[in-house]
Write a protein that holds these residues in place. Structure first.
Motif, mmCIF file in Angstrom:
data_model
loop_
_atom_site.group_PDB
_atom_site.id
_atom_site.type_symbol
_atom_site.label_atom_id
_atom_site.label_comp_id
_atom_site.label_asym_id
_atom_site.label_seq_id
_atom_site.Cartn_x
_atom_site.Cartn_y
_atom_site.Cartn_z
ATOM 1 N N ALA A 148 81.805 -17.205 60.258
ATOM 2 C CA ALA A 148 81.616 -18.207 59.201
ATOM 3 C C ALA A 148 80.303 -18.967 59.362
ATOM 4 O O ALA A 148 79.822 -19.589 58.420
ATOM 5 N N ASP B 50 85.496 -23.399 61.502
ATOM 6 C CA ASP B 50 86.446 -23.088 60.423
ATOM 7 C C ASP B 50 86.616 -24.278 59.478
ATOM 8 O O ASP B 50 86.728 -24.113 58.253
ATOM 9 N N GLU B 51 86.633 -25.485 60.058
ATOM 10 C CA GLU B 51 86.785 -26.683 59.235
ATOM 11 C C GLU B 51 85.606 -26.858 58.284
ATOM 12 O O GLU B 51 85.796 -27.143 57.088
ATOM 13 N N ARG C 276 84.844 -14.470 65.751
ATOM 14 C CA ARG C 276 85.426 -15.799 65.537
ATOM 15 C C ARG C 276 84.405 -16.783 64.971
ATOM 16 O O ARG C 276 84.780 -17.879 64.539
#
Length: 845
Positions: free
Chosen positions: A19, A80-81, A16
């Protein structure tokens, strides 16, 4: 015991949080505050312990903390943003995408790049500028490809001994622990380039890639197992080693750098650069490699030279001859003879870097020989450079030497402190602090003043911590007084730069008692924070540091004057915003630009400076104070004494009174007014966006146009220009201006009259279309020197008695003493400037 080698094992991220890898390895995080905040929130302690390095941080925190964060839905959403924001940033059209005739790719070569302290590949202003150039290119969408060297020990870490002497250490860097990745061939092996050296040896280098937003930086590393030990060490240290070592570094940067670009384009499909920009002369050999490749395509030496010159931009930074790299001519000859650059005659290459001394090869001369466009880094520096290199364009006035100037700028998102960014965003409604309306009534004086104090307080805290750490190392323990050094409510002056003697680190010590009085004034005290590194071989610079450290030990002033060791990007980000006054006192005109004062100004600091470098053109009497320069005609010690006295007077009688002149709310309104003025007027001007716009519009686009013209139709223009230039050079000695006849002066002329000039010219083997005959007219002084000149082209009007006749009408538009001369210059559409070839013939009186 100490390890003989280091290696870095990258952490394995939870699915998760994968990134985070892309966010950590793209150096956009170094100036993007939301991404920095994301990493800081992983572990504040780890963020500080790793020097704000996300790659190291992810290994520092351990898998338990990462697993914990992976279960934190809010944190995962932030990751994620920011990952999505990075992808949007990388793909969206920016300013450059609207520029007409813009080159598809621009190569930018520099011996150093200051991106972040997490990638220590810089020593000072040249590298910081190069880093800001790449960051700005990324923000503006300019397709720059950076090229440099990977130094295994970077520059050096500075430690100040108990005696105040600078000592250097060179910790070996592990590139696997840095935000870098190796360029690999399709089969997975590391891509390499190779250079042929004397005695049949070969130098190999692998290619590291750093991502700076949208921009890729290629760094060549000679620490390759196949290299012999002495060759492995070529990229050991920035500006290290002697003549041959340094020459090989520069051959690797220039020749190897072009080969690295070709390898990168071959593997990735990236566009090959149209324009090549050499940041200083260290990369000058890049043009030689490009010529060799063009000769392999079938061009002659001169044709290849014309093509290379058309697409090359050369930025010169030094204002003094001692700052130029100069090598033994025979040493360069030995390296160029052989297989290094096939197809090129060694002696012709050497001629491109020749100077008056036949035993010296001059890298600046090579830079000018290979670049059709050249620039200094401030308006005053442009003037200095034109005078300094005027010998290369013999016969032209210094003002006509084809070296322009693009004043440096600084990357505002990097150098604007978080409190100022927050102020711009929350109060003024913009994320771009350099474009905020700092004069707006929405921002109160009280709010601005409080933010300035907040930044000063942060600097004081950091200075105390750094000083305590140094004293613990040198003295075994930090004394009690170390916790009292500096005060967040006292007028703070900052001075930080390289320890070169011309920057005059110790000018403030010229009158020690006067300085003590300023530091300890009972009502208006001053405190000074100093930092800087001297070159390892510069004992004179080290001595200046020692003098200042020794003075700062005095119990009377030790809480008011502090020297901070190991000046770097990390320290600078606190130092510039936390100072009320930024001091710069070089020997004028030896400061080429000096961008530290720009970074301070972005944060509302006022400048106190000699009128040199960038300050010479931007000082307006409201954004700071000028230290009067005594000129070069007096003895050095007298000049120092006069300029130091001016410094003391300004601080005592103007600066300190204004800083401490408070109203009932405790706000120095006049001071804050100057801060607003500085932020409003200087922020857009010192921003590197202004600088980059100038480079693109004035240099990159014209260079790309020139390349297109040279290479179109199978290099038709290059193939035509080269023999034309050779014919003009060989026939120039036969050009003479024989007779000048002027009509319209039979009576005293008045403004509005026109005179007609008729000139007979001997052209020898040349044709009228080969030359520009022009009258240069203007005011004259008592010695007959022309000023305020205008140029008038004469048109070919036929032949007379074997001579060529040229005529023109010259309007008289100004009253006063009027004079003129006539001269002949080469003329060709491929020339960018009338002085480019360095050929001129004047009429003889």
């Amino acid at each position: 015991m100490k390890a003989i080698r280091k290696l870095t094992v990258r952490t394995s991220l939870p699915e998760r949080l994968t990134a985070l890898e892309a966010l950590a390895t793209n150096l956009r995080w170094s100036w993007h505050q939301p991404t920095r905040a994301l990493f800081r929130d992983i572990s504040v302690e780890g963020w500080r312990a790793t020097g704000h390095d996300p790659v190291q941080l992810l290994g520092w925190v351990g898998t338990e903390r990462l697993d914990e964060l992976a279960d934190d839905a809010e944190f995962v959403a932030r990751v994620d943003e920011q990952a999505a924001d990075l992808q949007h940033y990388l793909r969206q059209a920016r300013w450059y995408q609207s520029v007409e005739r813009a080159p598809e790719s621009i190569a930018y070569f520099s011996p150093e790049f200051g991106i972040t302290s997490a990638l220590p590949q810089y020593s000072g202003g040249l590298g910081i500028l190069a880093g800001d150039h790449l960051k700005t290119a990324s923000d503006m969408g300019v397709p720059v490809l950076g090229v440099g060297l990977f130094y295994q020990s970077g520059y050096f870490r500075q430690e100040i001994s108990q005696e105040g002497w600078q000592h250097e250490s060179y910790p070996v860097l592990d590139p696997d622990g840095l935000p870098l990745k190796i360029l690999r061939e399709p089969d997975g092996t590391a891509a390499e380039i190779s250079l042929a050296l004397p005695e049949g040896r070969h130098l190999r280098a692998r290619i590291w890639q750093a991502l700076i937003g949208r921009v890729t930086l290629l760094l060549l590393d000679t620490s390759v197992q196949e290299n012999e030990p002495d060759l492995r060490a070529i990229s050991d240290r920035l500006y290290g080693g002697g003549g041959e070592h340094r020459l090989r570094q520069e051959l690797l940067l220039g020749i190897g750098g072009v080969r690295a670009i070709m390898k990168f384009a071959e593997i990735t499909g990236a566009a090959l650069p149209t324009v090549f920009h050499s940041n200083e002369g260290h990369a000058g050999f890049l043009g030689i490699e490009r010529m060799s490749r063009l000769v392999a395509e079938g061009l002659t030496f001169d044709e290849a030279l014309a093509v290379v010159r058309a697409g090359t931009v050369f930025t010169v930074h030094t204002p003094v001859p001692a700052g130029i790299d100069r090598f033994d001519m025979q040493l360069v000859r030995e390296h160029l003879t052989g297989d290094l650059v096939p197809g090129l005659e060694t002696e012709r290459i050497l001629a491109l870097g020749a100077e008056e001394d036949p035993n010296v090869f001059n890298m600046a001369h090579l830079g000018f020989s290979l670049a059709q466009r050249a620039n200094g880094v401030a308006k005053l520096h442009g003037e200095v450079a034109r005078s300094m290199f005027a010998e290369l364009w013999h016969g032209f006035d210094a003002a006509e030497v084809p070296i322009t100037s693009v004043t440096n700028g600084v990357h505002a998102p990097t150098w604007t402190a978080v409190p100022m960014k927050r102020l711009a965003h929350d109060v003024l409604g913009t994320a771009e602090s350099s474009k905020a309306d700092w004069a707006s009534e929405a921002l109160s004086d009280e709010t601005l003043w409080n933010v300035r104090r907040e930044m000063r307080e942060h600097l004081v805290e950091e200075a105390r911590a750094r000083t305590a750490a140094r004293l613990e190392r040198t003295d075994g323990a930090a004394p009690v007084w170390a916790s009292r050094i500096l005060d967040p409510d006292i007028l703070t002056i900052g001075f930080a730069r390289r320890g070169a003697t011309y920057k005059r680190l110790t000018l403030m010590l010229n009158d020690p008692e006067r300085l003590k009085q300023l530091l300890t004034h009972p009502e208006r005290p001053v405190q000074i924070i100093v930092a800087g590194k001297a070159h390892p071989a510069d004992d004179a610079g080290k001595s200046l540091i020692q003098q200042l450290v020794s003075f700062a030990k005095d119990p009377e002033v030790r809480e008011r004057l502090v020297f901070l060791e190991n000046y770097d990007i990390s320290m600078a980000k606190s130092l510039y915003p936390g100072c009320d006054i930024w001091l710069n006192n070089p020997l004028r005109p030896m400061e080429a630009c000096g961008t530290s004062g720009m970074k301070a100004a972005l944060n509302g600091s006022l400048n106190l400076s000699i009128l040199d470098g960038w300050w010479d053109e931007y000082s307006d009497g409201k954004n700071g104070w000028d230290i009067p320069s005594s000129g070069e005609h007096i003895a050095e010690h007298e000049r120092d004494a006069q300029e130091a006295a001016a410094f003391y007077d300004l601080v005592e009688h103007e600066i300190a009174p204004r800083f401490y002149d408070r109203d009932g709310q405790g706000v120095p309104r006049a001071w804050v007014g100057q801060v607003r003025h500085t932020l409003s007027t200087l922020s857009p001007e010192v921003s590197s966006e202004r600088m980059m716009t100038e480079y693109v519009e004035r240099l990159y686009v014209p260079a790309a146009d020139a390349v297109d013209a040279m290479t179109a139709d199978g290099y038709r223009t290059a193939r035509e220009f080269a023999p034309w230039a050779q014919r003009v050079r060989s026939g120039w000695n036969d050009v003479s201006i024989d007779r000048i006849a002027v009509r319209g002066v039979d009576r005293v002329p008045t403004v509005g009259d026109t005179i007609r000039a008729r000139v007979l010219v001997e052209l020898g083997s040349l044709e009228p279309d080969d030359v520009l005959i022009e009258a240069v007219a203007g005011r004259t002084d008592a010695d007959g020197n022309l000023s305020g000149t205008e140029r008038f082209a004469l048109e070919f009007a036929g032949d007379e008695n074997g001579k060529r006749v040229f005529e023109a009408a010259i309007p008289l538009e100004r009253a006063g003493t009027f004079g003129y001369t006539v001269r002949a210059l080469p003329k060709h559409h491929a020339l960018s400037d009338v002085a480019e070839m360095g050929l001129v013939e004047y009429a003889r009186g």
